[in-house]
Design a protein around this motif. Structure first.
Motif, mmCIF file in Angstrom:
data_model
loop_
_atom_site.group_PDB
_atom_site.id
_atom_site.type_symbol
_atom_site.label_atom_id
_atom_site.label_comp_id
_atom_site.label_asym_id
_atom_site.label_seq_id
_atom_site.Cartn_x
_atom_site.Cartn_y
_atom_site.Cartn_z
ATOM 1 N N TYR A 81 0.836 -1.202 0.000
ATOM 2 C CA TYR A 81 0.000 0.000 0.000
ATOM 3 C C TYR A 81 0.872 1.254 0.000
ATOM 4 O O TYR A 81 1.930 1.276 0.620
ATOM 5 N N THR A 82 0.385 2.273 -0.684
ATOM 6 C CA THR A 82 1.112 3.548 -0.730
ATOM 7 C C THR A 82 0.998 4.260 0.617
ATOM 8 O O THR A 82 0.149 3.913 1.454
ATOM 9 N N ASP A 83 1.813 5.272 0.808
ATOM 10 C CA ASP A 83 1.730 6.059 2.041
ATOM 11 C C ASP A 83 0.370 6.735 2.171
ATOM 12 O O ASP A 83 -0.181 6.826 3.265
ATOM 13 N N ARG A 84 -0.164 7.187 1.062
ATOM 14 C CA ARG A 84 -1.492 7.814 1.084
ATOM 15 C C ARG A 84 -2.560 6.790 1.498
ATOM 16 O O ARG A 84 -3.440 7.078 2.305
ATOM 17 N N ARG A 86 -2.055 4.086 3.257
ATOM 18 C CA ARG A 86 -1.808 3.761 4.667
ATOM 19 C C ARG A 86 -2.429 4.815 5.585
ATOM 20 O O ARG A 86 -3.035 4.483 6.601
ATOM 21 N N ALA A 87 -2.268 6.065 5.215
ATOM 22 C CA ALA A 87 -2.860 7.139 6.011
ATOM 23 C C ALA A 87 -4.384 7.016 6.016
ATOM 24 O O ALA A 87 -5.032 7.163 7.060
ATOM 25 N N ALA A 88 -4.953 6.716 4.853
ATOM 26 C CA ALA A 88 -6.411 6.556 4.760
ATOM 27 C C ALA A 88 -6.890 5.359 5.582
ATOM 28 O O ALA A 88 -7.941 5.429 6.234
ATOM 29 N N LEU A 89 -6.137 4.284 5.574
ATOM 30 C CA LEU A 89 -6.518 3.101 6.343
ATOM 31 C C LEU A 89 -6.425 3.364 7.845
ATOM 32 O O LEU A 89 -7.298 2.938 8.612
ATOM 33 N N ALA A 90 -5.388 4.075 8.271
ATOM 34 C CA ALA A 90 -5.273 4.429 9.695
ATOM 35 C C ALA A 90 -6.437 5.326 10.108
ATOM 36 O O ALA A 90 -7.024 5.154 11.190
ATOM 37 N N TRP A 91 -6.781 6.284 9.236
ATOM 38 C CA TRP A 91 -7.915 7.175 9.512
ATOM 39 C C TRP A 91 -9.217 6.377 9.574
ATOM 40 O O TRP A 91 -10.047 6.570 10.460
ATOM 41 N N THR A 92 -9.382 5.464 8.638
ATOM 42 C CA THR A 92 -10.574 4.612 8.606
ATOM 43 C C THR A 92 -10.721 3.836 9.907
ATOM 44 O O THR A 92 -11.807 3.782 10.493
ATOM 45 N N GLU A 93 -9.648 3.236 10.360
ATOM 46 C CA GLU A 93 -9.694 2.471 11.598
ATOM 47 C C GLU A 93 -10.039 3.357 12.789
ATOM 48 O O GLU A 93 -10.863 2.989 13.629
ATOM 49 N N ARG A 112 -0.959 14.932 6.237
ATOM 50 C CA ARG A 112 0.231 14.990 5.378
ATOM 51 C C ARG A 112 -0.077 14.491 3.974
ATOM 52 O O ARG A 112 0.600 14.866 3.019
ATOM 53 N N HIS A 113 -1.099 13.662 3.848
ATOM 54 C CA HIS A 113 -1.409 13.023 2.563
ATOM 55 C C HIS A 113 -2.724 13.479 1.943
ATOM 56 O O HIS A 113 -2.998 13.154 0.783
ATOM 57 N N PHE A 114 -3.519 14.206 2.703
ATOM 58 C CA PHE A 114 -4.829 14.665 2.233
ATOM 59 C C PHE A 114 -5.021 16.126 2.586
ATOM 60 O O PHE A 114 -4.757 16.533 3.729
ATOM 61 N N ASN A 115 -5.497 16.923 1.624
ATOM 62 C CA ASN A 115 -5.832 18.302 1.957
ATOM 63 C C ASN A 115 -7.135 18.314 2.760
ATOM 64 O O ASN A 115 -7.763 17.267 2.959
#
Length: 161
Positions: A81-84, A86-93, A112-115
């Motif tokens: 998975y890309t860093d973006r 990964r960030a989305a998955l952490a946020w989802t959790e 850091r990965h999403f505006n």
């Protein structure tokens, strides 16, 4: 398993609202592959068999690999998975397990990965799939009944078209 009742037929107005949010998300600019990962991961956490069946089918239909789908529950341990993502998955959790809190660390990493607009839309995606999960689990929507080719018809039926 047999469905308990047809909640969409009995309360079509809120279902139209959920489909409207889904329509917004489909056009918001977030990658469809990312949205399917988010839907699948939240559904894994919530144990929603119907939504897992649906969103893994949709992900495959959009080109997602088996490897990434199989490893999704252990995404932190894989290089797939890309860093973006990964960030989305952490946020989802964090948003799915909201009673545990959404930490500043997870927020800052996601930012850091999403505006700001993307983060708002990502959060709506998590809210929406959690809503669908709760409906499908509560009313025992049977897994195995979803077909990607029927998705548009389901949405049209729910919206009264």
């Amino acid at each position: 398993m047999e469905a308990r009742l047809d909640y969409a037929k009995l309360a079509p107005e809120p279902i139209r609202g959920l489909y409207a949010i889904g329509g917004h998300l489909a056009a918001c600019g977030l990658e469809s592959s990312l949205l399917e990962l988010v839907k699948t991961r939240a559904s894994q956490i919530n144990g929603c068999a119907f939504c897992l069946d649906m969103h893994t089918q949709d992900a495959r239909a959009h080109g997602e690999t088996e490897q990434r789908l199989y490893a999704l529950s252990a995404w932190r341990e894989t290089p797939f998975y890309t860093d973006r993502e990964r960030a989305a998955l952490a946020w989802t959790e964090a948003v799915t397990r909201v009673s545990e809190g959404v930490s500043d660390e997870v927020y800052e990493e996601t930012r850091r990965h999403f505006n700001e607009k993307e983060l708002a839309d990502l959060t709506w995606a998590v809210v929406l799939i959690n809503s669908w999960n709760r409906l499908a689990i509560s009313f025992r929507v049977p897994p195995g009944t979803y077909k990607p080719s029927r998705k548009a018809a389901m949405q049209a039926h729910a919206s009264g078209d």
